[in-house]
Design an enzyme around this catalytic site. Structure first.
Site, PDB file in Angstrom:
ATOM      1  N   LYS A  59      -4.068   3.008  -2.142  1.00  0.00           N
ATOM      2  CA  LYS A  59      -5.331   4.014  -2.595  1.00  0.00           C
ATOM      3  C   LYS A  59      -4.659   5.414  -1.934  1.00  0.00           C
ATOM      4  O   LYS A  59      -4.090   5.670  -0.928  1.00  0.00           O
ATOM      5  CB  LYS A  59      -6.439   3.712  -1.365  1.00  0.00           C
ATOM      6  CG  LYS A  59      -6.940   2.228  -1.263  1.00  0.00           C
ATOM      7  CD  LYS A  59      -7.945   1.796  -0.307  1.00  0.00           C
ATOM      8  CE  LYS A  59      -8.185   0.382  -0.266  1.00  0.00           C
ATOM      9  NZ  LYS A  59      -7.195  -0.331   0.498  1.00  0.00           N
ATOM     10  N   MET A  65      -7.460   8.401   9.988  1.00  0.00           N
ATOM     11  CA  MET A  65      -7.910   8.973   8.856  1.00  0.00           C
ATOM     12  C   MET A  65      -9.133  10.266   9.294  1.00  0.00           C
ATOM     13  O   MET A  65     -10.057  10.126   8.526  1.00  0.00           O
ATOM     14  CB  MET A  65      -8.915   8.043   7.975  1.00  0.00           C
ATOM     15  CG  MET A  65      -8.100   6.853   7.455  1.00  0.00           C
ATOM     16  SD  MET A  65      -9.019   5.608   6.867  1.00  0.00           S
ATOM     17  CE  MET A  65      -9.643   4.763   8.360  1.00  0.00           C
ATOM     18  N   ASP A  96       0.936  -1.287   0.091  1.00  0.00           N
ATOM     19  CA  ASP A  96       0.087   0.025   0.072  1.00  0.00           C
ATOM     20  C   ASP A  96       0.835   1.275   0.134  1.00  0.00           C
ATOM     21  O   ASP A  96       1.911   1.258   0.144  1.00  0.00           O
ATOM     22  CB  ASP A  96      -0.777   0.106   1.352  1.00  0.00           C
ATOM     23  CG  ASP A  96      -2.191  -0.642   1.084  1.00  0.00           C
ATOM     24  OD1 ASP A  96      -2.488  -1.214   0.162  1.00  0.00           O
ATOM     25  OD2 ASP A  96      -2.635  -1.172   2.490  1.00  0.00           O
TER      26      ASP A  96
HETATM   27  N1  SAH Z   1      -3.801  -0.456   9.579  1.00  0.00           N
HETATM   28  C1  SAH Z   1      -3.236   0.903   9.800  1.00  0.00           C
HETATM   29  C2  SAH Z   1      -4.331   2.014   9.717  1.00  0.00           C
HETATM   30  C3  SAH Z   1      -4.744   2.283   8.289  1.00  0.00           C
HETATM   31  S1  SAH Z   1      -5.733   3.788   8.161  1.00  0.00           S
HETATM   32  C4  SAH Z   1      -2.656   0.806  11.282  1.00  0.00           C
HETATM   33  O1  SAH Z   1      -2.881  -0.169  11.831  1.00  0.00           O
HETATM   34  O2  SAH Z   1      -1.854   2.034  11.583  1.00  0.00           O
HETATM   35  C5  SAH Z   1      -4.755   4.953   7.751  1.00  0.00           C
HETATM   36  C6  SAH Z   1      -4.584   6.011   9.011  1.00  0.00           C
HETATM   37  O3  SAH Z   1      -3.662   5.539   9.957  1.00  0.00           O
HETATM   38  C7  SAH Z   1      -4.001   7.629   8.435  1.00  0.00           C
HETATM   39  O4  SAH Z   1      -5.114   8.162   7.731  1.00  0.00           O
HETATM   40  C8  SAH Z   1      -3.694   7.965   9.586  1.00  0.00           C
HETATM   41  O5  SAH Z   1      -4.425   8.574  10.600  1.00  0.00           O
HETATM   42  C9  SAH Z   1      -3.162   6.687  10.510  1.00  0.00           C
HETATM   43  N2  SAH Z   1      -1.520   6.635  10.136  1.00  0.00           N
HETATM   44  C10 SAH Z   1      -0.838   5.309   9.510  1.00  0.00           C
HETATM   45  N3  SAH Z   1       0.456   5.441   9.623  1.00  0.00           N
HETATM   46  C11 SAH Z   1       0.632   6.658  10.105  1.00  0.00           C
HETATM   47  C12 SAH Z   1       1.885   7.423  10.488  1.00  0.00           C
HETATM   48  N4  SAH Z   1       3.028   6.848  10.168  1.00  0.00           N
HETATM   49  N5  SAH Z   1       1.660   8.668  10.703  1.00  0.00           N
HETATM   50  C13 SAH Z   1       0.382   9.133  11.306  1.00  0.00           C
HETATM   51  N6  SAH Z   1      -0.690   8.496  10.812  1.00  0.00           N
HETATM   52  C14 SAH Z   1      -0.730   7.416  10.475  1.00  0.00           C
END
Ligand code: SAH
Length: 261
Positions: free
Chosen positions: A58, A172, A36
């Site tokens: 995405k 998100m 991704d």
């Molecule tokens: N599966 C992922 C989440 C996916 S949804 C997890 O467990 O972390 C994507 C959202 O995750 C982004 O919009 C943001 O809110 C958050 N996110 C993921 N990685 C991030 C990072 N390195 N820094 C800040 N927000 C992050």
């Protein structure tokens, strides 16, 4: 690693050293890696040269591969008998649609395994010096999404989310932060509740803004924070200053930079 099995692997929030030992081993043994947008370049660099890389990312509002297409792709790859790693940001089962991919594979009797990863809530808050729970400040944590089903409107039971000793983590939520903040305040959250926005958490590009639930949307706009950004709301955010330990190259908040300028 078994051929014909799809490994749904969490890659953590960005820092490659937050990969689990298992994730690293599977990436190194993979023949195909489907990944991704959230997978950092440093982690992509760990994919073996000979392996096929498929980008299934995405971007907000745009879906290069629809979820059904990704599901079918994973199934086809499994049936081709290859060693398949489906690499996802953070943890595959936290707002990662890993559950949908697993369901599809299970429905078609394709073997799969799930490898948990450090979810953004854990990674970003640790690197921002914000304990998600802390005696006297928070005894509950809730992970919520700022996006609704099919990326439409968010629909939360806001009064149920307002609790003095609860830390709220919003995934998100950057695009809807204004509405989230207004809804929480309208539902009874004190306007001076500490709140943080952490952009690119755990990476050298990490930036963060700390304020209150009332002023965070304005700060985030001023600093033009961009995805991926995680929002953390609750009294625990007040510890961020005292517990700051991670000093990325972009250190300093943008608001401070504005004040200094
Ligand atoms: N599966 C992922 C989440 C996916 S949804 C997890 O467990 O972390 C994507 C959202 O995750 C982004 O919009 C943001 O809110 C958050 N996110 C993921 N990685 C991030 C990072 N390195 N820094 C800040 N927000 C992050």
């Amino acid at each position: 690693m078994t051929k014909g099995c799809v490994y749904l692997v969490g890659a953590g929030p960005g820092d490659p050293e937050l990969l689990t030992v298992k994730a690293l081993r599977l990436i190194k043994e993979a023949e195909v890696v489907v990944f991704d947008r959230l997978i950092s370049q440093e982690i992509q660099d760990l994919i073996p040269n000979g392996a096929t890389r498929i980008f299934a990312g995405k971007t907000p509002g745009r879906h290069p591969l629809r979820q059904e297409e990704i599901n079918d792709l994973l199934l086809r790859l499994a049936r081709s008998g290859r060693r398949v790693v489906r690499l996802k940001g953070g943890d595959p089962f936290v707002f990662g649609r890993g559950g949908e991919e697993a369901e599809h594979l299970a429905r078609h009797r394709a073997p799969f395994e799930v490898v948990p990863g450090v979810t953004a809530a854990a990674g970003c808050s640790a690197y921002a010096g914000i304990p998600l729970t802390h005696r006297g400040l928070a005894n509950t944590v809730r992970f919520i999404t700022g996006h609704g089903k099919d990326d439409t409107d968010i629909d939360h039971d806001w009064p149920a989310l307002v609790a003095a000793d609860c830390t709220l983590v919003v995934y998100m939520g950057l695009g809807t932060l204004e509405r989230i903040a207004a809804s929480l305040i309208a539902a009874g959250m004190p306007a001076d509740t500490p709140a943080a926005a952490i952009e690119n958490g755990t990476t050298p590009a990490q930036r963060q803004e700390i304020g209150t639930i009332a002023d965070l949307p304005g700060r985030v706009r001023t600093c033009r924070l961009a995805p991926p950004t995680l929002i953390v709301i609750g009294k625990v955010v007040s510890l961020a200053d005292a517990l700051a330990w991670f000093h990325p190259v972009t250190e300093g908040t943008c608001t401070e930079a504005h004040v200094a300028a």
